[in-house]
Design an enzyme around this catalytic site. Structure first.
Site, PDB file in Angstrom:
ATOM      1  N   ASN A 168      35.583   0.237  35.825  1.00 54.81           N
ATOM      2  CA  ASN A 168      35.005   1.501  36.306  1.00 54.81           C
ATOM      3  C   ASN A 168      33.532   1.652  35.943  1.00 54.81           C
ATOM      4  O   ASN A 168      32.756   2.201  36.729  1.00 54.81           O
ATOM      5  CB  ASN A 168      35.786   2.687  35.738  1.00 54.81           C
ATOM      6  CG  ASN A 168      37.205   2.711  36.241  1.00 54.81           C
ATOM      7  OD1 ASN A 168      37.444   2.841  37.441  1.00 54.81           O
ATOM      8  ND2 ASN A 168      38.161   2.552  35.335  1.00 54.81           N
TER       9      ASN A 168
ATOM     10  N   SER B 198      25.091   7.180  27.611  1.00 56.36           N
ATOM     11  CA  SER B 198      25.764   7.983  26.588  1.00 56.36           C
ATOM     12  C   SER B 198      25.206   7.752  25.192  1.00 56.36           C
ATOM     13  O   SER B 198      24.713   6.661  24.864  1.00 56.36           O
ATOM     14  CB  SER B 198      27.256   7.622  26.577  1.00 56.36           C
ATOM     15  OG  SER B 198      27.908   8.192  25.456  1.00 56.36           O
TER      16      SER B 198
ATOM     17  N   TYR C 249      33.309   1.462  25.119  1.00 54.47           N
ATOM     18  CA  TYR C 249      32.722   2.398  26.088  1.00 54.47           C
ATOM     19  C   TYR C 249      31.198   2.392  25.948  1.00 54.47           C
ATOM     20  O   TYR C 249      30.469   2.317  26.948  1.00 54.47           O
ATOM     21  CB  TYR C 249      33.316   3.787  25.838  1.00 54.47           C
ATOM     22  CG  TYR C 249      32.534   4.927  26.452  1.00 54.47           C
ATOM     23  CD1 TYR C 249      32.540   5.148  27.822  1.00 54.47           C
ATOM     24  CD2 TYR C 249      31.791   5.793  25.631  1.00 54.47           C
ATOM     25  CE1 TYR C 249      31.828   6.200  28.373  1.00 54.47           C
ATOM     26  CE2 TYR C 249      31.083   6.845  26.173  1.00 54.47           C
ATOM     27  CZ  TYR C 249      31.100   7.044  27.550  1.00 54.47           C
ATOM     28  OH  TYR C 249      30.380   8.081  28.096  1.00 54.47           O
TER      29      TYR C 249
ATOM     30  N   LYS D 110      28.054   1.369  28.582  1.00 56.48           N
ATOM     31  CA  LYS D 110      26.883   2.198  28.913  1.00 56.48           C
ATOM     32  C   LYS D 110      25.591   1.426  28.667  1.00 56.48           C
ATOM     33  O   LYS D 110      24.648   1.498  29.461  1.00 56.48           O
ATOM     34  CB  LYS D 110      26.920   3.497  28.106  1.00 56.48           C
ATOM     35  CG  LYS D 110      28.027   4.430  28.531  1.00 56.48           C
ATOM     36  CD  LYS D 110      27.827   4.865  29.975  1.00 56.48           C
ATOM     37  CE  LYS D 110      28.956   5.680  30.537  1.00 56.48           C
ATOM     38  NZ  LYS D 110      28.751   6.058  31.936  1.00 56.48           N
TER      39      LYS D 110
HETATM   40  N1  LIG Z   1      30.632  14.894  29.232  1.00 56.32           N
HETATM   41  C1  LIG Z   1      29.820  14.370  28.309  1.00 56.32           C
HETATM   42  O1  LIG Z   1      29.523  15.014  27.278  1.00 56.32           O
HETATM   43  C2  LIG Z   1      29.222  13.003  28.508  1.00 56.32           C
HETATM   44  C3  LIG Z   1      29.403  12.269  29.672  1.00 56.32           C
HETATM   45  N2  LIG Z   1      28.795  11.058  29.822  1.00 56.32           N
HETATM   46  C4  LIG Z   1      28.945  10.278  31.054  1.00 56.32           C
HETATM   47  O2  LIG Z   1      28.765  11.128  32.168  1.00 56.32           O
HETATM   48  C5  LIG Z   1      29.607  10.707  33.233  1.00 56.32           C
HETATM   49  C6  LIG Z   1      30.463  11.872  33.681  1.00 56.32           C
HETATM   50  O3  LIG Z   1      31.242  12.283  32.573  1.00 56.32           O
HETATM   51  P1  LIG Z   1      32.203  13.557  32.655  1.00 56.32           P
HETATM   52  O4  LIG Z   1      31.811  14.409  33.811  1.00 56.32           O
HETATM   53  O5  LIG Z   1      32.258  14.134  31.295  1.00 56.32           O
HETATM   54  O6  LIG Z   1      33.583  12.824  32.943  1.00 56.32           O
HETATM   55  P2  LIG Z   1      34.759  13.314  33.892  1.00 56.32           P
HETATM   56  O7  LIG Z   1      35.937  12.448  33.592  1.00 56.32           O
HETATM   57  O8  LIG Z   1      34.906  14.790  33.810  1.00 56.32           O
HETATM   58  O9  LIG Z   1      34.195  12.924  35.324  1.00 56.32           O
HETATM   59  C7  LIG Z   1      34.125  11.607  35.772  1.00 56.32           C
HETATM   60  C8  LIG Z   1      34.430  11.609  37.256  1.00 56.32           C
HETATM   61  O10 LIG Z   1      34.293  10.278  37.742  1.00 56.32           O
HETATM   62  C9  LIG Z   1      35.386   9.983  38.574  1.00 56.32           C
HETATM   63  N3  LIG Z   1      35.627   8.556  38.508  1.00 56.32           N
HETATM   64  C10 LIG Z   1      36.005   7.824  37.426  1.00 56.32           C
HETATM   65  N4  LIG Z   1      36.112   6.534  37.752  1.00 56.32           N
HETATM   66  C11 LIG Z   1      35.799   6.444  39.058  1.00 56.32           C
HETATM   67  C12 LIG Z   1      35.738   5.374  39.970  1.00 56.32           C
HETATM   68  N5  LIG Z   1      36.070   4.115  39.610  1.00 56.32           N
HETATM   69  N6  LIG Z   1      35.346   5.614  41.255  1.00 56.32           N
HETATM   70  C13 LIG Z   1      35.045   6.877  41.643  1.00 56.32           C
HETATM   71  N7  LIG Z   1      35.106   7.948  40.826  1.00 56.32           N
HETATM   72  C14 LIG Z   1      35.470   7.724  39.545  1.00 56.32           C
HETATM   73  C15 LIG Z   1      36.561  10.796  38.027  1.00 56.32           C
HETATM   74  O11 LIG Z   1      37.547  11.036  39.051  1.00 56.32           O
HETATM   75  C16 LIG Z   1      35.863  12.054  37.543  1.00 56.32           C
HETATM   76  O12 LIG Z   1      35.873  13.068  38.541  1.00 56.32           O
HETATM   77  C17 LIG Z   1      30.429   9.534  32.720  1.00 56.32           C
HETATM   78  O13 LIG Z   1      29.835   8.338  33.151  1.00 56.32           O
HETATM   79  C18 LIG Z   1      30.328   9.678  31.214  1.00 56.32           C
HETATM   80  O14 LIG Z   1      30.436   8.415  30.588  1.00 56.32           O
HETATM   81  C19 LIG Z   1      27.988  10.533  28.857  1.00 56.32           C
HETATM   82  C20 LIG Z   1      27.806  11.194  27.672  1.00 56.32           C
HETATM   83  C21 LIG Z   1      28.406  12.474  27.398  1.00 56.32           C
HETATM   84  O1  LIG Z   2      29.860   9.789  26.107  1.00 59.90           O
HETATM   85  C1  LIG Z   2      30.550  10.745  25.779  1.00 59.90           C
HETATM   86  O2  LIG Z   2      30.179  11.493  24.708  1.00 59.90           O
HETATM   87  C2  LIG Z   2      30.708  12.808  24.492  1.00 59.90           C
HETATM   88  C3  LIG Z   2      30.451  13.181  23.053  1.00 59.90           C
HETATM   89  O3  LIG Z   2      31.050  12.199  22.224  1.00 59.90           O
HETATM   90  P1  LIG Z   2      32.066  12.600  21.042  1.00 59.90           P
HETATM   91  O4  LIG Z   2      32.318  11.304  20.323  1.00 59.90           O
HETATM   92  O5  LIG Z   2      31.333  13.589  20.191  1.00 59.90           O
HETATM   93  O6  LIG Z   2      33.265  13.214  21.692  1.00 59.90           O
HETATM   94  C4  LIG Z   2      32.196  12.839  24.838  1.00 59.90           C
HETATM   95  O7  LIG Z   2      32.710  14.123  24.657  1.00 59.90           O
HETATM   96  C5  LIG Z   2      32.338  12.395  26.280  1.00 59.90           C
HETATM   97  O8  LIG Z   2      33.691  12.397  26.683  1.00 59.90           O
HETATM   98  C6  LIG Z   2      31.830  10.990  26.425  1.00 59.90           C
HETATM   99  O9  LIG Z   2      31.832  10.620  27.793  1.00 59.90           O
END
Ligand SMILES: NC(=O)C1=CN([C@@H]2O[C@H](COP(=O)(O)OP(=O)(O)OC[C@H]3O[C@@H](n4cnc5c(N)ncnc54)[C@H](O)[C@@H]3O)[C@@H](O)[C@H]2O)C=CC1
Ligand SMILES: O=C1O[C@H](COP(=O)(O)O)[C@@H](O)[C@H](O)[C@H]1O
Length: 254
Positions: A84, A109, A145, A149
């Site tokens: 993914n 990330s 993970y 990234k």
């Molecule tokens: N939420 C956070 O605090 C952080 C998020 N990130 C990064 O930001 C991005 C989004 O994270 P979130 O919105 O929190 O996660 P999330 O899980 O809420 O959203 C990810 C979305 O991507 C879609 N998805 C996953 N694999 C897929 C694929 N192979 N093809 C098409 N769609 C796919 C899922 O259906 C989901 O809707 C990720 O790449 C995550 O690693 C990075 C650091 C922190």
């Molecule tokens: O990259 C990500 O980081 C956030 C924050 O990390 P955490 O270790 O404090 O949980 C995480 O919540 C998120 O799912 C992840 O995609």
């Protein structure tokens, strides 16, 4: 940006923060492997980023890509991040350069640099500690993970150098809505509010840059990531600070 913008992973938490803030500001083409749960005002492509044919159609005519799709779990197994996050990101980049996309913003990330914390915690989570990572340091992933990234950032470097794609990796901290993480000082130090998240990706779509790595956090008193580069190059001007939340538990349900 007058051309459409492709937003992958649009149904997730970061995608929704971006759309809540910028829904009317761009001609969005949304992509997610999960269909939308409700009505959407935007074109929506249900596709997996491992599907190269679907991606070719999805990038047709777009000027920029915000690539969020992937497995966001710090504990995600190798098979999942390989498919993914690594394969998926390479596919989206390849489709983007083939289609002549100009700008690419990538959701990296904090976990790409997680092991810088190992010998400094918990002191670096506190506001009196002036240690900062600024995006020029080498990756030190804290898990597989994070490796995925860091690999996405390196893929971006290759597509920038080889194909002149403008690429910015945003090392997102911890996104929560309405208030910073509670009883979690690491999370408070790397908090990114929803409005600052939307504003930062707006900057990624409007600024001029070549290849950049920036940190995506609010202007928190506690911090171990510098936001200077995001300010200088992208014009990032965050409004929120985890230290300013008054801790009223009635607001703490989001
Ligand atoms: N939420 C956070 O605090 C952080 C998020 N990130 C990064 O930001 C991005 C989004 O994270 P979130 O919105 O929190 O996660 P999330 O899980 O809420 O959203 C990810 C979305 O991507 C879609 N998805 C996953 N694999 C897929 C694929 N192979 N093809 C098409 N769609 C796919 C899922 O259906 C989901 O809707 C990720 O790449 C995550 O690693 C990075 C650091 C922190
Ligand atoms: O990259 C990500 O980081 C956030 C924050 O990390 P955490 O270790 O404090 O949980 C995480 O919540 C998120 O799912 C992840 O995609």
């Amino acid at each position: 940006m007058d051309d459409p913008v492709l937003l992958t992973g649009a149904s997730g938490r970061v995608g929704q923060a971006i759309l809540d803030g910028l829904g009317d500001d761009y001609d969005w083409r949304l992509l997610d492997r999960e269909p939308p749960t409700g009505d959407t005002d935007h074109e929506f492509v249900v596709a997996d980023v491992t599907d190269e044919a679907a991606l070719r159609d999805a990038v047709d005519g777009v000027g920029a890509v915000v690539h969020l799709a992937g497995d966001p779990r710090p504990e995600a197994p190798w098979e999942s991040v390989l498919r993914n996050n690594i394969d998926g990101t390479r596919n989206v980049l390849e489709a983007a350069v083939d289609a002549g996309v100009e700008k690419f913003a990538f959701a990296s990330s904090n976990h790409a640099v997680g092991h810088y914390e190992t010998e400094r915690k918990p002191g670096l989570y506190r506001s009196d500690d002036d240690f900062r990572l600024d995006g020029t340091e080498l990756p030190r992933p804290g898990n597989l993970y994070g490796v995925s990234k860091a690999t996405g950032e390196t893929l971006g470097r290759y597509y920038h150098d080889e194909h002149d794609l403008s690429f910015v990796a945003v090392r997102i901290g911890n996104l929560t809505n309405g208030h910073p993480p509670i009883d979690y000082e690491r999370g408070q130090a790397m908090w990114l509010s929803h409005r600052d998240c939307a504003h930062l990706f707006d900057c990624c779509l409007s600024a001029d840059y070549g290849y950049e790595i920036v940190y995506g956090i609010s202007d928190n008193d506690r911090k171990y990531y510098s936001i200077d580069r995001a300010k200088e190059v992208l014009g990032y001007d965050p409004e929120d600070n985890s230290a300013e939340w008054d801790g009223d538990e009635k607001d703490a349900d989001a």
